[in-house]
Design a protein around this motif. Sequence first.
Motif, PDB file in Angstrom:
ATOM      1  N   ARG A   1      93.052 -37.913 -46.002  1.00 17.62           N
ATOM      2  CA  ARG A   1      93.879 -36.962 -46.729  1.00 17.62           C
ATOM      3  C   ARG A   1      93.000 -35.939 -47.461  1.00 17.62           C
ATOM      4  N   THR A   2      93.521 -34.718 -47.502  1.00 16.93           N
ATOM      5  CA  THR A   2      92.759 -33.631 -48.111  1.00 16.93           C
ATOM      6  C   THR A   2      92.451 -33.908 -49.572  1.00 16.93           C
ATOM      7  N   THR A   3      93.436 -34.449 -50.299  1.00 17.04           N
ATOM      8  CA  THR A   3      93.204 -34.734 -51.716  1.00 17.04           C
ATOM      9  C   THR A   3      92.072 -35.735 -51.897  1.00 17.04           C
ATOM     10  N   GLU A   4      91.988 -36.720 -51.002  1.00 15.20           N
ATOM     11  CA  GLU A   4      90.919 -37.711 -51.104  1.00 15.20           C
ATOM     12  C   GLU A   4      89.562 -37.074 -50.764  1.00 15.20           C
ATOM     13  N   VAL A   5      89.557 -36.186 -49.797  1.00 17.62           N
ATOM     14  CA  VAL A   5      88.309 -35.506 -49.442  1.00 17.62           C
ATOM     15  C   VAL A   5      87.807 -34.675 -50.619  1.00 17.62           C
ATOM     16  N   ILE A   6      88.733 -33.965 -51.296  1.00 22.60           N
ATOM     17  CA  ILE A   6      88.331 -33.164 -52.456  1.00 22.60           C
ATOM     18  C   ILE A   6      87.760 -34.071 -53.542  1.00 22.60           C
TER      19      ILE A   6
ATOM     20  N   LYS B   1      90.514 -25.497 -45.975  1.00 21.16           N
ATOM     21  CA  LYS B   1      91.146 -24.819 -44.836  1.00 21.16           C
ATOM     22  C   LYS B   1      90.355 -23.568 -44.446  1.00 21.16           C
ATOM     23  N   ALA B   2      89.909 -22.821 -45.450  1.00 21.08           N
ATOM     24  CA  ALA B   2      89.138 -21.609 -45.167  1.00 21.08           C
ATOM     25  C   ALA B   2      87.785 -21.948 -44.539  1.00 21.08           C
ATOM     26  N   LEU B   3      87.146 -23.032 -44.995  1.00 20.93           N
ATOM     27  CA  LEU B   3      85.847 -23.435 -44.442  1.00 20.93           C
ATOM     28  C   LEU B   3      85.962 -23.771 -42.967  1.00 20.93           C
ATOM     29  N   LEU B   4      86.985 -24.546 -42.592  1.00 19.64           N
ATOM     30  CA  LEU B   4      87.156 -24.927 -41.187  1.00 19.64           C
ATOM     31  C   LEU B   4      87.607 -23.740 -40.345  1.00 19.64           C
ATOM     32  N   ALA B   5      88.447 -22.886 -40.929  1.00 24.16           N
ATOM     33  CA  ALA B   5      88.929 -21.725 -40.177  1.00 24.16           C
ATOM     34  C   ALA B   5      87.793 -20.775 -39.825  1.00 24.16           C
TER      35      ALA B   5
ATOM     36  N   TYR C   1      85.119 -21.484 -38.531  1.00 28.50           N
ATOM     37  CA  TYR C   1      84.559 -21.917 -37.236  1.00 28.50           C
ATOM     38  C   TYR C   1      85.649 -22.251 -36.227  1.00 28.50           C
ATOM     39  N   GLY C   2      86.883 -21.717 -36.460  1.00 27.32           N
ATOM     40  CA  GLY C   2      87.962 -21.872 -35.496  1.00 27.32           C
ATOM     41  C   GLY C   2      88.669 -23.206 -35.534  1.00 27.32           C
ATOM     42  N   GLU C   3      88.584 -23.939 -36.610  1.00 29.45           N
ATOM     43  CA  GLU C   3      89.247 -25.239 -36.736  1.00 29.45           C
ATOM     44  C   GLU C   3      90.304 -25.177 -37.839  1.00 29.45           C
ATOM     45  N   GLU C   4      91.212 -26.174 -37.810  1.00 30.76           N
ATOM     46  CA  GLU C   4      92.291 -26.228 -38.787  1.00 30.76           C
ATOM     47  C   GLU C   4      92.403 -27.624 -39.373  1.00 30.76           C
ATOM     48  N   THR C   5      92.975 -27.679 -40.577  1.00 28.08           N
ATOM     49  CA  THR C   5      93.333 -28.983 -41.148  1.00 28.08           C
ATOM     50  C   THR C   5      94.661 -29.420 -40.537  1.00 28.08           C
ATOM     51  N   GLY C   6      94.857 -30.726 -40.396  1.00 28.60           N
ATOM     52  CA  GLY C   6      96.079 -31.247 -39.796  1.00 28.60           C
ATOM     53  C   GLY C   6      96.998 -31.872 -40.842  1.00 28.60           C
ATOM     54  N   THR C   7      98.115 -32.409 -40.374  1.00 29.09           N
ATOM     55  CA  THR C   7      99.053 -33.127 -41.250  1.00 29.09           C
ATOM     56  C   THR C   7      99.491 -34.405 -40.554  1.00 29.09           C
TER      57      THR C   7
ATOM     58  N   VAL D   1      92.156 -34.042 -43.230  1.00 29.38           N
ATOM     59  CA  VAL D   1      90.953 -33.469 -42.609  1.00 29.38           C
ATOM     60  C   VAL D   1      90.489 -34.430 -41.530  1.00 29.38           C
ATOM     61  N   LYS D   2      90.339 -33.904 -40.291  1.00 28.01           N
ATOM     62  CA  LYS D   2      89.950 -34.744 -39.160  1.00 28.01           C
ATOM     63  C   LYS D   2      88.432 -34.672 -38.938  1.00 28.01           C
ATOM     64  N   LEU D   3      87.849 -35.832 -38.656  1.00 30.26           N
ATOM     65  CA  LEU D   3      86.413 -35.885 -38.391  1.00 30.26           C
ATOM     66  C   LEU D   3      86.045 -35.060 -37.167  1.00 30.26           C
ATOM     67  N   GLU D   4      86.893 -35.112 -36.132  1.00 29.37           N
ATOM     68  CA  GLU D   4      86.578 -34.368 -34.917  1.00 29.37           C
ATOM     69  C   GLU D   4      86.581 -32.857 -35.169  1.00 29.37           C
TER      70      GLU D   4
END
Length: 710
Positions: A646-651, A671-675, A677-683, A690-693
């Motif tokens: 979960r994003t909150t846990e990652v933060i 979200k901006a950091l992953l974007a 490099y062309g990646e997105e956060t999931g739900t 946040v996905k490891l892949e």
Amino acid sequence: MTVALIKTPEDAPDDTQDAPATEASGTRPERRRARYRRIAKAALDDERVRTTGRIAVRHASYIAGGTKVIGRRVWDSRSSARYERMIRAAEAAGLLEEVKEWETRAQAYRAARHRRRLDMLQLMIQAPKAIAFATTGAAGLLLMVGILLAWGSGDIADVLTPIETVIDLVQLLAFLGGVIWDPFLFAAPWICLAAVWAVGQHQHTAPQWALPASARTFGDAITPSIVVVAFRDLGISPLRKAIDGMGDIGAAMLSPIKIAGCGVEVDVTLPTGVSTEEIQNRRRKLAENLNRHEHEVFITIPPAPRTVRLWIADSGALDEPIGASPLMLDEHAEADYYTGSAPWGQNLRGDAVGVSVFQRHILLTGLSNQGKTAALRALALWLALDTTVDFYIADLKGVGDWRGFLGLAQVLIQGPTDEHVALATDMVEWGVEEMQRRIALLEESGATDGVTREMARTDPRFRPIVLIVDEAQVAYGCGAKSPDGRPYGGSKATSRYFQAVKKIHDQGRAVNVTIWEGTQDPTDENLPKRSREGNHIRGSLVLGTESQAKMALGEAPVDAGAAPHKLRRDIDRGMLVVTGGVKMEPGQVSVTVRTHFISGEDAIALTDRAKARREAVATVHKLEVARPVDHLSDLVTAVRGEKRVRTTEVIHRLKALDHGVYEHWNGGNLKALLAEYGEETGTIDGYPVVKLESIERAIEQRAKEFAEAQ
């Protein structure tokens, strides 16, 4: 069975005595031949006989060779043979312009010869008339003189006195001629013999073995004929045909042979159809044809097309030491980073080689135990005499080669472990930070000429900094990772050591931050291409292969003749092939340097001398470097190998990792950091994760973009 006993010469009274048996009498010719062989062998073993034989052959060859030389000179003077030879030689060498020039000269010679022959024929026609006129005129003149004499004396007989005087003079000359003629006829052959002998002696027309020891050319001396024959016998068919076609003027392809240090130098212009590469590939055979070892012949490519430049050492000269370093001979030697040059050694000509290290990155490579550290240390020992230069040294061998810099260098790291690599990486990264700080200061100062010599000497913020990493292959090959997950070694975008070196190569020299590296056995794995090509001075000691030589020096110098892979291991220890930083002839791309060896004990003496000129330095063994921030690597650490978090846990985890950096971060930042490099956060179940892949793909994309940018 009848047995024949063969007596020795002392036992046999006479070869003519009757044989005791038929078999014995049948061996008499064999005994006679054996006796003659023994006599001949004894004569040949006698030095007096050999000396007499050499003298006889030598003087006979002088006469025969002198006759040939004079005959050729006479023939050349009376015919167009000389021009024909030059035309053939120019054609064989492919020099078409020279062919035209010699054809023009030959035509002019033939025209002049034709005119002379016509004049001679005309003279033969006019000669009788001219003789008659001359005789009549002379007789008339003598008669007039006689008339004047008779008039003056009153004696009519004086009219014939001048004519009688001339007749008496002719008789006297005839008498003298008759007296001299016979001795002259007797002496003429001997005079001619002496003349041809003198010419033969001057041209050394006798065989080499028959010449006096002082006149022999094989073994040491290099002459045009020896060089031409050496090229002819290289086994290159077009070259051999061209030289054979040149005849006796093959030396036309050579420049003058000049003395150059402990050897000679000559440029050789190759005929058409023969490439310089073919000559380089036959270096060993060429050396042997010149009566030299392979390491005593160096081939380079000068600016002139189809030309190779040979430097041929005197036999054994390269095995002699070159003497102590000037630093050891002059206790008052000084150094100047901006204007001076380090006394490094001698080139093959025997001239001193000085190296300017001003704002130059340096890379020295070579096999183990060939003098790489000593060569690199010699430059640092000279520069240490400039009190404005600061040293940061990482010796990843750790056997005390740099121990003398303790108390002189700001940092001295010694050891080969991963921990020492980490410390060396921190040191180089500190150099990057210092470089960036200086760039900002320079921008604020408004300086237009960079860091000047005056600024470097008066402002401690711009003192020259030299980072030295010896055995750098240990750092490039280190597989250990720092706490942020990035490897210390390698050549990828995530390598800390490689990235730091590259950044210093890009901008460091402008603000007096340079790095010197010494490394073994250069390969793409332990010396990345981007790193080795960022150096201004590249030098190499003995290497194993040509491919390694190209990695160490670059392809262009090796293609032009630089050959560290041709040096002899252990024998040519301390001999470097260098590109950049040293004085070179026009068109020259590399210099072979025989470096002065400074022992460890002498190095201590020099560093003590440098310390006496400086303020005391408290050398440390590591630098405290602020942890570089890599958000993607921190994300990898925060997810802890879980597929999704979960994003909150990652933060929360990021703040625990570095609260100062991530104190104000939220899901939008992730979200901006992953974007980027062309990646997105999931739900999942409505919760942002946040996905490891996704993080791993972002890291791969960053590395790809970095590689494309290079």
